[in-house]
Design an enzyme around this catalytic site. Structure first.
Site, PDB file in Angstrom:
ATOM      1  N   CYS A  73       0.834  -1.196   0.000  1.00 45.28           N
ATOM      2  CA  CYS A  73       0.000   0.000   0.000  1.00 45.28           C
ATOM      3  C   CYS A  73       0.869   1.246   0.000  1.00 45.28           C
ATOM      4  O   CYS A  73       2.096   1.182   0.074  1.00 45.28           O
ATOM      5  CB  CYS A  73      -0.928   0.004   1.211  1.00 45.28           C
ATOM      6  SG  CYS A  73      -0.028   0.022   2.784  1.00 45.28           S
TER       7      CYS A  73
ATOM      8  N   CYS B 261       3.262   1.730   2.851  1.00 45.66           N
ATOM      9  CA  CYS B 261       4.535   1.028   2.659  1.00 45.66           C
ATOM     10  C   CYS B 261       5.502   1.893   1.847  1.00 45.66           C
ATOM     11  O   CYS B 261       6.697   1.957   2.145  1.00 45.66           O
ATOM     12  CB  CYS B 261       4.311  -0.304   1.937  1.00 45.66           C
ATOM     13  SG  CYS B 261       3.246  -1.466   2.824  1.00 45.66           S
TER      14      CYS B 261
ATOM     15  N   ASP C 132      10.360  24.428 -33.021  1.00 50.94           N
ATOM     16  CA  ASP C 132      11.548  24.949 -33.690  1.00 50.94           C
ATOM     17  C   ASP C 132      11.470  24.488 -35.145  1.00 50.94           C
ATOM     18  O   ASP C 132      10.672  23.614 -35.491  1.00 50.94           O
ATOM     19  CB  ASP C 132      12.796  24.405 -32.991  1.00 50.94           C
ATOM     20  CG  ASP C 132      14.062  24.769 -33.737  1.00 50.94           C
ATOM     21  OD1 ASP C 132      14.209  25.948 -34.105  1.00 50.94           O
ATOM     22  OD2 ASP C 132      14.899  23.872 -33.964  1.00 50.94           O
TER      23      ASP C 132
ATOM     24  N   ASP D  23      15.385  21.107 -30.731  1.00 50.41           N
ATOM     25  CA  ASP D  23      16.502  20.165 -30.749  1.00 50.41           C
ATOM     26  C   ASP D  23      17.869  20.799 -30.619  1.00 50.41           C
ATOM     27  O   ASP D  23      18.862  20.095 -30.460  1.00 50.41           O
ATOM     28  CB  ASP D  23      16.482  19.376 -32.061  1.00 50.41           C
ATOM     29  CG  ASP D  23      16.978  20.216 -33.231  1.00 50.41           C
ATOM     30  OD1 ASP D  23      16.526  21.377 -33.364  1.00 50.41           O
ATOM     31  OD2 ASP D  23      17.825  19.725 -33.996  1.00 50.41           O
TER      32      ASP D  23
ATOM     33  N   ASP E 265      17.679  26.185 -28.431  1.00 49.23           N
ATOM     34  CA  ASP E 265      16.352  25.821 -27.922  1.00 49.23           C
ATOM     35  C   ASP E 265      16.397  25.429 -26.444  1.00 49.23           C
ATOM     36  O   ASP E 265      15.349  25.280 -25.813  1.00 49.23           O
ATOM     37  CB  ASP E 265      15.778  24.633 -28.717  1.00 49.23           C
ATOM     38  CG  ASP E 265      15.603  24.965 -30.189  1.00 49.23           C
ATOM     39  OD1 ASP E 265      15.211  26.096 -30.495  1.00 49.23           O
ATOM     40  OD2 ASP E 265      15.877  24.078 -31.021  1.00 49.23           O
TER      41      ASP E 265
END
Length: 725
Positions: free
Chosen positions: A41, A44, A444, A624, A628
């Site tokens: 649970c 835990c 981009d 990329d 960016d």
């Protein structure tokens, strides 16, 4: 100018979360995987994470309830042997989990054991039920007592064997003065048995051996079905782990020897025969073949492999034998790092997980207090201790928070696995949740919406001197235009000029000293060139008039589909690029993007994304390049292609493994669906407790009915999560 590495710079760039460092120079933090078969649970989870995080040298520990494992980020000198005693002192069984040795055999063994205990409980329950029918039919006195004692003889050993998982977990918790969800379950079973033995010893009319056995049967049935649903929802991390090779053929002095992959070291020569899978990251030193990279990158077309090509662990050699030199082994391989990222994402925290944890923490004390008050109330009301005990047992069982504990991890595991199979690698724990909130998408251009592999169209129109200077400047940059020019010039037999003090200016280009003059290669505005409506890079040498090099680029596969899908979904789509105004406008018109910005510097992109965020918009940034990186970090959620620069992958939350952009829009739909499933699971758990708890307290639910209701709620939540698949 944008900085970007070429596709050949890394064998599997999507799996590298940070710029690679030589393994022999700087040790990485250890990633320790621990199997925790006893956790049940959210309480835990909180206990295990608290104990692990408090241990010296542990930087971060995350527990995945669905997979019953802990992923620990620790100091390099820390290992599993140091952590296992910590968990054992906290009452939890723990084992080191070697992903390379994880096999279906062990998983099947766990399932077989549960099924065997379930079968014993069911068989014993049916026999005791037949004896109970005789008692209910009117057996009295000695006959009734005999049937009760026979029932006891069947029930006690059957429960001792079948309910062993519940007893073991409950004892482990109580031994360290802690409560978990198995404590009330065991207490309920023991209450039923003690009450039945008491009645039998006093020649009473009622015994509940059948109820205790049937309760155990339904609890085991629920746990087995839960185990099966978790097995079906096996994570992407396990799928990646399955690609790891246990043994390899090492070449020592030209002699082949078979060794465990764990024994391989950097610079070892490894022979991979046709049909074999790469055991390590490396570089081909001899041989020619074709590689299947589909399971790692999503690309179904085989890749031609020859000397000098970088390869990644998990790739399949198709046609010819290859000898590779190991450049990364063990935990440093790209495949292992990718699996770590997925496991961390699946084990991560979201606000929904935190809500479930807070609710579950109230469970242990609350349910026992509620059961105690129910017992006292019914004893005062009825004066019958047996009735009061039955009500208390039903309350203990029916309030188990299994459904609440499974509400989030079951959905997260299923969603992460689905996205991985579609070519999306989730790096951050809350990325899925944030992706569902996106209302604006910013793309981009070069390397993202386009392939990022432009070709020079006018190389022959330039003088040899200009080409030599341009080549020397281009080779100092990883920008796609520079890479394309350098490749074309080298193929044409051009040699680079002798330049001094070469440096790259991110967002602008490269510059150097040439014969006492300043030479620049990059943006038109930076070099003094004239911006045009095509993609171009300009070369300026001293006071000479700048000359332009023109390039063409192709649209990335799936770009048009992704943009269209976002627009149909009602999201705003924007294009922000550092390219010239004409080139950006042409691409925007081609894709039907109405909002676009050109000639944007790195700080311009980040500022624009931040501005939209300040306006309350939830921005998804897809990029990329080096320019960016700041925008990716500033966005609400970010995605970078596998071909992106290391810095961009570090800043992004999700990595697109293949070249096709269409999975991006599908990922948003999956995230939305996952969020709905989590909310539905919370509603299921809430409705269950609102209805079931009052019924148990009112005495309208027997322990048997309570066990059935609890199991049904847990299975309902798990099956609802599996709808994502």
């Amino acid at each position: 100018m944008t900085g970007q590495t070429s596709s050949s710079a890394a064998a599997c760039p999507g799996c590298i979360a940070s710029p690679a460092e030589p393994a022999r120079v700087t040790p990485r933090d250890a990633q320790i995987a621990l199997s925790l078969p006893g956790i049940q649970c959210s309480a835990c989870i909180a206990t295990v994470e608290r104990e692990l995080n408090a241990f010296p040298g542990v930087e971060d520990a995350r527990v995945n309830l669905t997979l019953k494992r802990a992923m620990v980020k620790a100091a390099p000198d820390l290992n599993a042997r140091d952590l296992i005693p910590v968990l054992e002192r906290a009452g939890y069984e723990a084992h080191e989990l070697d992903p390379g040795a994880l096999s279906a055999t062990q998983t099947d063994k766990t399932g077989r054991e549960l099924l065997m205990r379930l079968a014993v409980a069911g068989f014993a329950s049916m026999n005791v039920m037949l004896l109970s029918v005789s008692v209910w039919s009117g057996a009295t006195d000695a006959t009734r007592d005999m049937f009760h004692w026979i029932s006891a003889a069947i029930a006690l050993p059957a429960i001792a064997f079948s309910a062993q998982p519940f007893f073991a977990n409950a004892w482990g918790a109580l031994r360290v003065r802690r409560l978990n969800m198995d404590v009330p379950i065991v207490l309920a079973i023991l209450l039923a048995l003690v009450t039945s033995l008491w009645e039998t010893a006093l020649s009473g009319k009622h015994a509940y051996f059948d109820a205790a056995l049937t309760l155990t049967f339904f609890l085991l049935a629920g746990r087995y079905l839960d185990y099966r649903t978790r097995a079906i929802a096996r994570s992407a991390a396990e799928e990646l782990t399955a690609l790891e090779v246990p043994r390899a053929t090492r070449l020592v002095g030209g002699i082949e020897e078979e060794v465990a992959v764990a024994d391989l070291k950097l610079d070892d020569l490894v022979l991979v025969r046709p049909g074999g899978r790469m055991p390590v990251d490396g570089e081909i030193v001899s041989g020619r073949s074709e590689l299947d990279r589909s399971l790692l990158t999503g690309e179904t077309t085989p890749v031609f492999a020859q000397e000098g090509l970088k390869v990644s662990a998990g790739e399949v050699n198709l046609t010819g034998p290859l000898t590779i030199r190991a450049t990364a082994v063990g935990e440093d391989t790209s495949l292992h790092q990718m699996a770590d990222l997925v496991a961390i994402a699946e084990s991560g925290r979201s606000r929904y997980t935190s809500l479930a944890d807070k609710a579950a923490k109230l469970y242990a004390p609350g349910v026992h207090i509620l059961a105690a008050f129910s017992f006292l109330g019914w004893y005062v009301y009825s004066g019958d201790i047996r009735t009061a005990l039955n009500v208390a047992a039903a309350v203990l069982i029916i309030t188990c928070p299994c459904a609440l504990g499974l509400a989030v991890p079951a959905v997260t595991t299923a969603a992460s696995g689905r996205l991985f199979r579609n070519g999306m690698l989730i790096k951050h724990a809350t990325a899925l949740e944030r992706l569902a909130e996106v209302d604006t998408v910013v793309f981009d251009k070069t390397g993202t919406l386009t392939d990022g592999k432009p070709e020079v169209t006018d190389l022959s129109s330039h003088s040899e001197d200009d080409l030599q200077v341009a080549l020397a400047l281009a080779e100092a940059s990883a920008h796609p235009l520079s890479v394309a020019l350098a490749r074309a010039a080298r193929e044409a037999g051009i040699e680079p000029a002798n330049l001094q003090d070469i440096k790259e200016v991110p967002g602008f280009g490269t510059e150097a000293a040439y014969n006492g003059q300043r030479a620049r290669f990059g943006r038109a505005a930076w070099t003094g060139g004239e911006a045009e409506n095509v993609t171009a890079a300009w070369l300026a040498i001293g006071d000479q008039k700048p000359v332009a090099f023109y390039f063409s680029d192709s649209l990335r596969k799936g770009a048009a589909e992704a943009v269209s899908a976002f627009q149909l979904a009602g999201k705003d789509v924007m294009l922000i690029s550092g390219d010239t105004q004409g080139a950006v406008e042409n691409l925007a018109n081609w894709l039907g993007i109405h909002a676009w910005e050109a000639e944007a510097l790195p700080q311009d992109k980040a500022a624009r994304v931040q501005e939209m965020g300040d306006q309350g918009r939830r921005v998804l940034m897809v990029g990329d390049g080096l320019n960016d990186t700041a925008a990716l970090a500033a966005a609400h959620v970010s995605i970078s292609p596998a071909s992106a620069l290391d810095a961009a992958r570090v800043a992004s939350d999700i990595v697109l493994l293949g070249n096709d952009l269409s999975p991006i829009s599908e990922a948003c739909q999956t995230a939305n669906t996952a969020t709905r499933r989590i909310r539905e699971n919370f509603r299921i758990a809430t409705v269950y407790n609102v209805i079931a708890v009052p019924l148990a307290v009112a005495g309208l639910a027997t322990p048997l009915i309570a066990a059935l209701a609890m199991s049904a709620s847990s299975i309902t939540v798990s099956l609802n999560a599996l709808r994502l698949r």
